[in-house]
Write a protein that holds these residues in place. Sequence first.
Motif, PDB file in Angstrom:
ATOM      1  N   ILE A 288       0.874  -1.166   0.000  1.00  0.00           N
ATOM      2  CA  ILE A 288       0.000   0.000   0.000  1.00  0.00           C
ATOM      3  C   ILE A 288       0.915   1.220   0.000  1.00  0.00           C
ATOM      4  CG2 ILE A 288      -1.879   1.221   1.132  1.00  0.00           C
ATOM      5  CD1 ILE A 288      -2.633  -1.571   0.255  1.00  0.00           C
ATOM      6  N   PHE A 289       0.885   1.965  -1.089  1.00  0.00           N
ATOM      7  CA  PHE A 289       1.841   3.037  -1.372  1.00  0.00           C
ATOM      8  C   PHE A 289       1.126   4.378  -1.189  1.00  0.00           C
ATOM      9  CE2 PHE A 289       3.684   6.019  -4.434  1.00  0.00           C
ATOM     10  CZ  PHE A 289       5.045   5.835  -4.300  1.00  0.00           C
ATOM     11  N   VAL A 290       1.650   5.239  -0.316  1.00  0.00           N
ATOM     12  CA  VAL A 290       0.956   6.473   0.057  1.00  0.00           C
ATOM     13  C   VAL A 290       1.904   7.664  -0.077  1.00  0.00           C
ATOM     14  CG1 VAL A 290      -0.334   7.648   1.888  1.00  0.00           C
ATOM     15  CG2 VAL A 290      -0.388   5.144   1.732  1.00  0.00           C
ATOM     16  N   TYR A 291       1.430   8.715  -0.736  1.00  0.00           N
ATOM     17  CA  TYR A 291       2.193   9.964  -0.690  1.00  0.00           C
ATOM     18  C   TYR A 291       1.243  11.144  -0.606  1.00  0.00           C
ATOM     19  CZ  TYR A 291       1.462  10.773  -5.758  1.00  0.00           C
ATOM     20  OH  TYR A 291       0.925  10.995  -6.995  1.00  0.00           O
ATOM     21  N   ILE A 292       1.781  12.260  -0.153  1.00  0.00           N
ATOM     22  CA  ILE A 292       0.987  13.469   0.061  1.00  0.00           C
ATOM     23  C   ILE A 292       1.048  14.322  -1.188  1.00  0.00           C
ATOM     24  CG2 ILE A 292       0.837  15.598   1.420  1.00  0.00           C
ATOM     25  CD1 ILE A 292       1.985  13.929   3.764  1.00  0.00           C
ATOM     26  N   SER A 293      -0.097  14.567  -1.789  1.00  0.00           N
ATOM     27  CA  SER A 293      -0.132  15.398  -3.003  1.00  0.00           C
ATOM     28  C   SER A 293      -0.432  16.851  -2.687  1.00  0.00           C
ATOM     29  CB  SER A 293      -1.158  14.845  -3.997  1.00  0.00           C
ATOM     30  OG  SER A 293      -2.384  14.556  -3.371  1.00  0.00           O
ATOM     31  N   SER A 294      -0.984  17.121  -1.486  1.00  0.00           N
ATOM     32  CA  SER A 294      -1.232  18.496  -1.073  1.00  0.00           C
ATOM     33  C   SER A 294      -1.447  18.502   0.432  1.00  0.00           C
ATOM     34  CB  SER A 294      -2.464  19.067  -1.793  1.00  0.00           C
ATOM     35  OG  SER A 294      -2.706  20.394  -1.381  1.00  0.00           O
ATOM     36  N   PHE A 295      -1.236  19.642   1.067  1.00  0.00           N
ATOM     37  CA  PHE A 295      -1.474  19.738   2.501  1.00  0.00           C
ATOM     38  C   PHE A 295      -1.802  21.177   2.863  1.00  0.00           C
ATOM     39  CE2 PHE A 295       2.894  20.982   2.064  1.00  0.00           C
ATOM     40  CZ  PHE A 295       3.115  21.916   3.049  1.00  0.00           C
ATOM     41  N   GLN A 296      -2.436  21.321   4.001  1.00  0.00           N
ATOM     42  CA  GLN A 296      -2.737  22.656   4.532  1.00  0.00           C
ATOM     43  C   GLN A 296      -2.412  22.659   6.004  1.00  0.00           C
ATOM     44  OE1 GLN A 296      -6.443  24.762   3.399  1.00  0.00           O
ATOM     45  NE2 GLN A 296      -6.872  24.891   5.597  1.00  0.00           N
ATOM     46  N   GLN A 297      -1.441  23.457   6.366  1.00  0.00           N
ATOM     47  CA  GLN A 297      -0.997  23.548   7.750  1.00  0.00           C
ATOM     48  C   GLN A 297      -1.342  24.947   8.238  1.00  0.00           C
ATOM     49  OE1 GLN A 297       0.735  20.680   8.663  1.00  0.00           O
ATOM     50  NE2 GLN A 297       0.525  21.228  10.808  1.00  0.00           N
ATOM     51  N   ASN A 298      -2.271  25.049   9.168  1.00  0.00           N
ATOM     52  CA  ASN A 298      -2.748  26.370   9.586  1.00  0.00           C
ATOM     53  C   ASN A 298      -2.016  26.852  10.819  1.00  0.00           C
ATOM     54  OD1 ASN A 298      -5.002  27.159   7.773  1.00  0.00           O
ATOM     55  ND2 ASN A 298      -5.723  25.118   8.362  1.00  0.00           N
ATOM     56  N   ASP A 299      -1.024  27.687  10.572  1.00  0.00           N
ATOM     57  CA  ASP A 299      -0.323  28.319  11.688  1.00  0.00           C
ATOM     58  C   ASP A 299      -0.446  29.836  11.604  1.00  0.00           C
ATOM     59  OD1 ASP A 299       1.175  28.714   9.462  1.00  0.00           O
ATOM     60  OD2 ASP A 299       2.959  27.651  10.177  1.00  0.00           O
ATOM     61  N   GLN A 300      -1.400  30.318  10.776  1.00  0.00           N
ATOM     62  CA  GLN A 300      -1.641  31.747  10.639  1.00  0.00           C
ATOM     63  C   GLN A 300      -2.751  32.168  11.604  1.00  0.00           C
ATOM     64  OE1 GLN A 300       0.283  33.668   8.724  1.00  0.00           O
ATOM     65  NE2 GLN A 300       1.413  31.787   8.243  1.00  0.00           N
ATOM     66  N   PRO A 301      -2.778  33.440  12.041  1.00  0.00           N
ATOM     67  CA  PRO A 301      -3.842  33.907  12.935  1.00  0.00           C
ATOM     68  C   PRO A 301      -5.197  33.873  12.245  1.00  0.00           C
ATOM     69  CG  PRO A 301      -2.478  35.737  12.161  1.00  0.00           C
ATOM     70  CD  PRO A 301      -1.793  34.488  11.746  1.00  0.00           C
ATOM     71  N   ASP A 302      -6.238  33.635  13.028  1.00  0.00           N
ATOM     72  CA  ASP A 302      -7.600  33.569  12.505  1.00  0.00           C
ATOM     73  C   ASP A 302      -8.154  34.973  12.379  1.00  0.00           C
ATOM     74  OD1 ASP A 302     -10.156  32.981  11.839  1.00  0.00           O
ATOM     75  OD2 ASP A 302     -10.680  31.958  13.717  1.00  0.00           O
ATOM     76  N   THR A 303      -8.425  35.422  11.167  1.00  0.00           N
ATOM     77  CA  THR A 303      -8.948  36.779  10.925  1.00  0.00           C
ATOM     78  C   THR A 303     -10.442  36.778  10.592  1.00  0.00           C
ATOM     79  OG1 THR A 303      -8.293  36.632   8.600  1.00  0.00           O
ATOM     80  CG2 THR A 303      -6.694  37.600  10.123  1.00  0.00           C
ATOM     81  N   ALA A 304     -11.061  35.587  10.494  1.00  0.00           N
ATOM     82  CA  ALA A 304     -12.496  35.528  10.181  1.00  0.00           C
ATOM     83  C   ALA A 304     -13.313  35.967  11.402  1.00  0.00           C
ATOM     84  CB  ALA A 304     -12.889  34.117   9.761  1.00  0.00           C
TER      85      ALA A 304
END
Length: 812
Positions: A645-661
Amino acid sequence: MHYNGEHLLPGQIGHFFSILSLVASLLATIAYFKAARMNDLLPDRKGWIKLARTAFFVETISVLGVFFSLYYIIYNHYFEYFYAWNHSSRSLQFKYILSCFWEGSEGSFLLWSFWHCVLGWILIKTSKTWEAGVMTVISFAQFCLASMLIGIYFFGYKVGSNPFILWRQQMPDIPIFSDPNYLQLPRIAEGNDLNTLLQNYWMVIHPPVLFLGFASTIVPFAYAIAGLFKKDHTWIKTSIPWAAFSGAILGTGIMMGAAWAYESLSFGGYWAWDPVENASLVPWIVMIAGLHTNLIYKSTGYSLRTTYLFYILSFVLVLYSTFLTRSGILGDTSVHAFTDLGMNVQLLLFVLVFFIPAILLFIWRYKNIPALHKEENTNSREFWMFIGSLVLFLSAIIIAAKTSVPVYNKMFGTNIAPPEDPEFSFNQVQIFILIIIGILTAVTQYFKYKSSPQGYFSKNIVWPTVASLIVGSAICIWGNIHYNKQGIGFLVAIYVGVYAAIYAIIANAAYIWLVLKGKLKVAGASVAHVGFGMILLGVLISSSKKEVLSWNTTGIAVFKKDKKEDPAENITLFKGVATDMGKYMVTYVKDTFNTVDRKRYYEIDFKAKNGNEHFKVYPDIIKNNKGMEGFSPNPDSKHYWNRDIFVYISSFQQNDQPDTATFRNIGIKPGDTTFYSNGILILNKVQVNPEAQKDKFKNGETALFLDMTAITKDGRRYPLTPGIVLNNNELTNYPDTVKAQSLIVKFNKVSNPQDGKLEIGVKESGAITDLVTLKVYEFPMINILWLGVVVMVIGFFMSIYQRIAPQIFSKE
């Protein structure tokens, strides 16, 4: 100007040895050539041999001196030297220090030269009367390689690239070198680092093995040139172990590269017909063809001319691959290619200075090369071995021609476009070559040399054939091979290829017992053929049955479709949320940054829907360097005996920015519905002091929690229970989130108790969402491929031992 902190002595020593290596190899070439032209009985010949050996000894010491000087500089982070700065860094792990050598062309040439020294001393000890002729060729190759490392200008032309050049000599016009403390500047002091793709253990061991394979091709070549020069063809028996050794080591090096690609590159496999992969494969194919014609000549007297040609071309093709990979000409078409060092003319001369004299000498001596003019019997082993060798050579020509398209475009100003599907453009031809080679590998040894007795072949081949048909049919019928990407015609070719590979395995295994009576001492060739058949079978099954497991079931696509990635084949996982992925429920558990190797590892949990299968994989990403933006993914695999079973990451989102919403306040009553960007929110009811939320309030406090449901546009449902807790006049708020929707809902207050209207706050914020997008493949039976490589190499070495053992033990 005096520069603080520079260490000039190691570089001066290294450059001295580079020059000494050039001079010593030239002297060894001249002395060996002088000896080669003399009669073996002339007294002066011994003097020239002695001088040549002394010069080659100095050459060996010089190569080691260059190697250790460069290692010392890289190990101690002397970044005043451009090579050390450009290929390493202070933060690089110690185990990758050696990889810094072969990231640059100069280090690769040095490694190649080192192996020539090792092989040269073995030949000095073993080649006897052939020493002078063979070592002339090897010493001249050493001279050419040494010229690649001197980095001087000759009549305005740059000769070589000096790995000991200082930063301020490499780029003297940069303003920072007006500062005597430039080495303290952060950009210089830290180093430029090693390419992220090379920060893998395979890249510590793969290049030395591969370059030993490259270097070893010179031995049959050198024997061939010496034989043509002396008009003496008795070398042909001596060269068989060397050709087998070259085939074993070069083949191992190539497959180590495939293993590296499987573990480090994210194209989803071990072979992509990349131009640099092809450039290594073609000389190996031609060497194997030459080995078989060599065996033909030894046993029957046929095919000597072809053997000469194949051994010449095998080494020349290694030189040509060097030109392809180091001239920069493949920079836009290969992930492996080196950058242009401005040495294209010198690299091309390196090819031509061997190719042109060798071919002219071959043509000049062609008529003097012994050849039997009697037609070969189609009922003989040599006939079918020769056919197989020609098919291999045809395969090499096709691969080389397709790989050389960038060279044609560069030389002739053409604009031949690469095929839309490069892999299939190779596969659609090579599958038929595979079928032919598989069948010939199975049946050829069941013939005898010169002529087979009537009935001999059919008597011995019948049961292996029947067994192969049964096993092949079982695999094709029940093996679930349903590759239909290229149409029914290609699928039929795959089925036939499976039969051919099975035939090669069973027929060769049967030959050991039926014909050789289990005598493993003489079964080296058959064992190698079994391994080769396993490689063919492993390639066919693992590639044709390769299955995408990560079909997107979430409806979320974080990137657009392009030639490399299709969002429909990539599944997005939100941190902590179990997601349906066909056979498995998959969860992105957590991620961890490793400060040692500077990689971020993602823990991905796989749990089978049916059965007890449960495992975790840890694919990672590393920040790109060397002018490349973004991150490089490194796959991880779960290995089973029958699949990966072969797995790789094609995209990621790491949220370390301040929340402005901000929250959007909405009035709502039980039973009401409101909207958010990807669906609707329903307030089902209000719960007072609910038992499920007891951990959030104490006795005497009043707790109000909302029972809500978020329903997405595609029908997925998520529960929400925001609430408030009242303690006298103090209010504590407990928002709830749906991470998969980047949604936060909080219960603000009861705005109008009379009509039961409540106020909620709704916020949609990417800052709450960590996610990864995965590509997951299943490779069935891929271990057959890797095991086949091991078996084939064992067979090669059994064959080598079979041929050299009598010589070793006869001396004892």
